[in-house]
Design an enzyme around this catalytic site. Structure first.
Site, PDB file in Angstrom:
ATOM      1  N   THR A  81       0.836  -1.198   0.000  1.00 28.58           N
ATOM      2  CA  THR A  81       0.000   0.000   0.000  1.00 28.58           C
ATOM      3  C   THR A  81       0.870   1.248   0.000  1.00 28.58           C
ATOM      4  OG1 THR A  81      -0.092   0.423   2.389  1.00 28.58           O
ATOM      5  CG2 THR A  81      -1.580  -1.261   1.519  1.00 28.58           C
ATOM      6  N   ASP A  82       0.279   2.370  -0.324  1.00 33.50           N
ATOM      7  CA  ASP A  82       0.932   3.642  -0.033  1.00 33.50           C
ATOM      8  C   ASP A  82       0.721   3.949   1.452  1.00 33.50           C
ATOM      9  OD1 ASP A  82       2.302   6.027  -0.320  1.00 33.50           O
ATOM     10  OD2 ASP A  82       1.264   6.597  -2.150  1.00 33.50           O
ATOM     11  N   TYR A  83       1.316   5.011   1.913  1.00 32.87           N
ATOM     12  CA  TYR A  83       1.394   5.333   3.336  1.00 32.87           C
ATOM     13  C   TYR A  83       0.000   5.434   3.977  1.00 32.87           C
ATOM     14  CZ  TYR A  83       3.720   7.331   7.442  1.00 32.87           C
ATOM     15  OH  TYR A  83       4.231   7.546   8.706  1.00 32.87           O
ATOM     16  N   GLU A  84      -0.304   4.491   4.874  1.00 37.59           N
ATOM     17  CA  GLU A  84      -1.551   4.460   5.656  1.00 37.59           C
ATOM     18  C   GLU A  84      -2.810   4.384   4.792  1.00 37.59           C
ATOM     19  OE1 GLU A  84      -1.549   7.760   8.431  1.00 37.59           O
ATOM     20  OE2 GLU A  84      -0.545   6.522   9.937  1.00 37.59           O
ATOM     21  N   SER A  85      -2.714   3.881   3.561  1.00 39.40           N
ATOM     22  CA  SER A  85      -3.897   3.923   2.700  1.00 39.40           C
ATOM     23  C   SER A  85      -5.005   2.992   3.191  1.00 39.40           C
ATOM     24  CB  SER A  85      -3.528   3.617   1.250  1.00 39.40           C
ATOM     25  OG  SER A  85      -3.055   2.308   1.099  1.00 39.40           O
TER      26      SER A  85
END
Length: 764
Positions: A288-292
């Site tokens: 995932t991207d950051y905290e997605s």
């Protein structure tokens, strides 16, 4: 067996001989599958979920790493990797915790945002794409991988391959522009540069293609905003660079923040499983991207456990920073929301990545602290970065051949970007060491030596609004002068009165583009425009160096300033590279990979648009009622895709075809002669486009299909040939079938997307 694998295997072979643990297999894949199957069989559920967890690092500076938050989690088997740790010794400390202190000794994967270089910073990716030089782009990624790997990094969150026609979106700086063909070529070159031959060497690192998918088309150009488009548009206009990167062997893919068909990309099964894995045969892992996953709750898809379960079932393998997989999937499994097979599948993909990186053979493969001291920011790397930077600058205007400048007399360097080293590299220079880099003022003074005098005054701030400027320089790159606008201008006027020529370093700061740096107005800030007006009023010749991470609106500048060189953000060696081009030691050759609009109202504007049913009449300069045009603006761009001038001139001959009929298994050769009609050697980028005149769906007015960079001496001519095959004519039809339909086509060739010679042919 390599001695470094001993710890991992110790837990696996306690009750059986090594020969039983590793039966002889026929292929590398079979050996890998056997090893990972045995390892997964030894793992607890908590350890499996730990492999799926990618927390950010504490970036330990002092003290015992085991006592840090991430150190304790590593020892307990709750971490599969971490990211943005700088320094081989720091990475080594973390890796030793995983290998020597955790129960199974599984090594970490270490990531970093090595977007356009490590400490030797290359031009921002958008600028790199303006070189149209795939060899140079691959070399930039190879050097970035060599430096990053020497510091312990084995995984880069790059390349970003999002197509974007939306310059208000700041992250356009990280991509290759608006065109799927050029973007695909860049994607392949970057993956090859990072990963090398097969990831076997300790200076080859795993690429992570991002952001999957469609992140570059946010509504209103606002970062993280809604994306909505037809699947036909996805396949024909946006998907190609992702597919190219996958076909090039990229080992991992990062999901995007945006929704696709109403579903966040991180939980979109159609996107991740149906398209990426089943259609494109991607075999790597998805992060995932950051905290997605956490943001899925904000999108309205349920609490963190529900969101984590949806992401896993969609095909997402690793959770970056949200702590969602490791903290909720055990409960989700007990509730029947996910299966252990789904968890094991995700873990297998992550372990396969570590295996392919060679971490099970040697977990300390990337932790040679001696190599870190000799491989980073070397003179050789800097020379390459300087050379490549010169190829990315785009000469937009050069009235009266004002450029190149002579190294003589008095040169006044003015403007807010003239004396700030930290704003030369550009956005996402995570590992940069700004103390090592020059300012533009230093670069110009070094270039002229004692042959000329370079005077300096700042002249104005970046913007009149201090709060706005703070947002654009928030990562320690502040450059605001506390003096008022009148005082700054007065100082500059006193400096330029003695100068023979004025060089104005204007535009954006590094963080005016990049993530969370959307702009509603792309014109030069008023304070900078007023300053330029004052410089022009002196009657002295003015050269504008435009720093930007996106296409900006430069209609006033183009009309009033005699020479404009778009220098983007050229990396750590930008000051010297700018001097090379400014003084003519290098002839500029960059060409735009994006369209530059006349005004904000034209956005989005891009060359490969569909034809409207009511196009404006050719040659008609004014407004036409009941036609697709504006009351107050031409339709045409200020500078078209593919545009760029040189210090020499090129003359194009007539486009020639060796046949006007193409069979499905045949070839047509389209050739055009290019002559250097100027007085110095130059590099020209010859471009070929195709238009499908009659098809089952509406097709673009033209599409880039081939290009070549050629160097030509004064008076010399070269012939450039494009071999047209059926593959160049294919597109996705309304059933999403990849086809070429018989009928009439146009092929075009020229120096940019507007000045083109045209011929027609038939596909039988």
């Amino acid at each position: 067996m390599n001695k470094f694998r001993t710890i991992v295997w110790a837990c696996m072979i306690a009750v059986m001989p090594i020969s039983a643990a590793i039966p002889e297999m026929k292929t590398d894949k079979e050996r890998m599958d056997s090893f990972i199957t045995a390892l997964i069989g030894k793992m607890t559920l908590e350890e499996k979920l730990g492999q799926m967890n990618l927390p950010p690092s504490d970036d330990i500076v002092t003290g015992e790493p085991q006592s840090s938050n991430i150190g304790a989690a590593i020892v307990s088997g709750k971490v599969g990797g971490t990211f943005n740790v700088k320094g081989a010794e720091k990475v080594l400390a973390l890796q030793k915790l995983a290998v020597e202190k955790s129960r199974l000794g599984i090594p970490l994967i270490i990531g970093m945002d090595v977007i356009h270089g490590y400490e030797t910073i290359f031009p921002i990716p958008l600028a790199l794409s303006c070189s149209w030089n795939m060899e140079a782009i691959e070399k930039s990624a190879r050097i970035a991988a060599t430096e990053a790997s020497a510091a312990g990094v084995n995984w880069t969150f790059s390349p970003m391959v999002d197509i974007s026609r939306e310059p208000r979106w700041g992250r356009m700086a990280e991509g290759a522009g608006e065109d799927p063909y050029l973007g695909s070529e860049v994607a392949r070159a970057m993956v090859k540069g990072y990963q090398g031959k097969n990831l076997s060497a300790n200076n080859e690192i795993m690429a992570c293609v991002k952001h999957f998918a469609l992140y570059g088309a946010p509504e209103a150009g606002r970062d993280y905003n809604t994306v909505d488009m037809s699947r036909l548009r996805m396949f024909n206009e946006y998907f190609a660079p992702y597919r190219a990167a996958i076909d090039a062997g990229a080992g991992s893919v990062m999901t995007s923040f945006n929704i696709v068909d109403g579903i966040p990309a991180t939980a979109n099964k159609w996107l991740i499983t149906d398209v990426l894995r089943n259609t494109w045969n991607f075999g790597g892992f998805v992060v995932t991207d950051y905290e997605s996953i956490k943001e899925m709750t904000t999108h309205g898809l349920g609490d963190r456990m529900h969101s984590a379960a949806l992401a896993l079932k969609a095909g997402t393998d690793m959770d970056m920073a949200a702590n969602a997989f490791v903290s909720t999937l055990k409960s989700a499994l007990e509730a029947g929301m996910v299966t252990e097979i789904e968890i094991d599948t995700a873990v297998r993909r992550i372990l396969e990545a570590k295996y392919k990186l060679g971490l099970f053979d040697d977990p300390y493969k990337y932790n040679d602290v001696r190599r870190e001291k000799t491989s980073i920011y070397t003179e050789e790397n800097r020379r390459e970065a300087r050379k490549i930077a010169t190829e990315t600058f785009v000469l937009l205007k050069n009235e009266g051949n004002l450029l190149p400048l002579s190294k003589q007399g008095k040169i006044a360097l003015v403007g807010p970007l003239a004396n700030t080293a930290a704003n030369m590299p550009g956005t996402w220079s995570v590992a940069a060491d700004f103390s090592k880099y020059k300012t533009l003022l230093q670069g110009l003074r070094d270039a002229v030596g004692d042959k000329a005098e370079v005077l300096y005054a700042k002249g104005c701030n970046l913007t009149a609004d201090a709060a706005e400027e703070a947002g654009a320089t928030m990562f320690g790159r502040a450059m605001r002068d506390s003096r008022c606008e009148e005082e700054l201008l007065s100082e500059a006027m006193a400096v330029v009165k003695d100068a023979d020529i004025i060089v104005a370093a204007m535009g954006e700061a590094s963080e005016s583009s990049g993530e969370s740096s959307s702009r509603a107005n792309l014109e030069l800030p008023d304070v900078q425009k007023r300053f330029l007006q004052a410089m022009l009023a002196t009657g002295k010749p003015v050269v504008m160096l435009n720093f930007s991470g996106r296409p900006t609106v430069m209609s006033w500048e183009s009309e009033n300033i005699p020479a404009i060189l778009n220098v983007w953000f050229g990396g750590s060696e930008a000051p010297d590279a700018i001097a090379d081009v400014l003084f003519g030691d290098v002839n500029p050759s960059g060409k735009l990979s994006t369209t530059m609009p006349r005004n904000m109202g034209q956005i989005p504007i891009y060359y490969n648009h569909l034809m409207t049913g009511r196009p404006k009449s050719k040659g008609h300069n004014g407004f036409q009622k009941y036609r697709s045009n504006y009351l107050d603006s031409p339709n045409s761009p200020l500078y078209p895709f593919g545009y760029g001038l040189s210090y020499t001139t090129f003359e194009y001959g007539e486009l020639m075809l060796d046949s006007t009929e193409l069979n499905t298994d045949g070839t047509i050769s389209a050739s055009i002669k290019v002559k250097n009609t100027g007085g110095r050697e130059g590099t020209e980028i010859v471009q070929f486009y195709i238009r499908d005149m009659v098809a089952s769906i509406a097709r673009p007015v033209k599409e880039l299909k081939h290009f070549e960079r050629i160097s030509i001496k004064p008076g010399e001519s070269k012939v450039v040939t494009f071999k047209i095959t059926i593959d160049a004519l294919k597109f996705y039809n309304s059933s999403l079938e990849y086809v070429a339909e018989p009928g009439q086509f146009q092929v075009m060739a020229g120096p940019d997307s507007e000045r083109l010679s045209v011929k027609e042919f038939i596909l039988q």
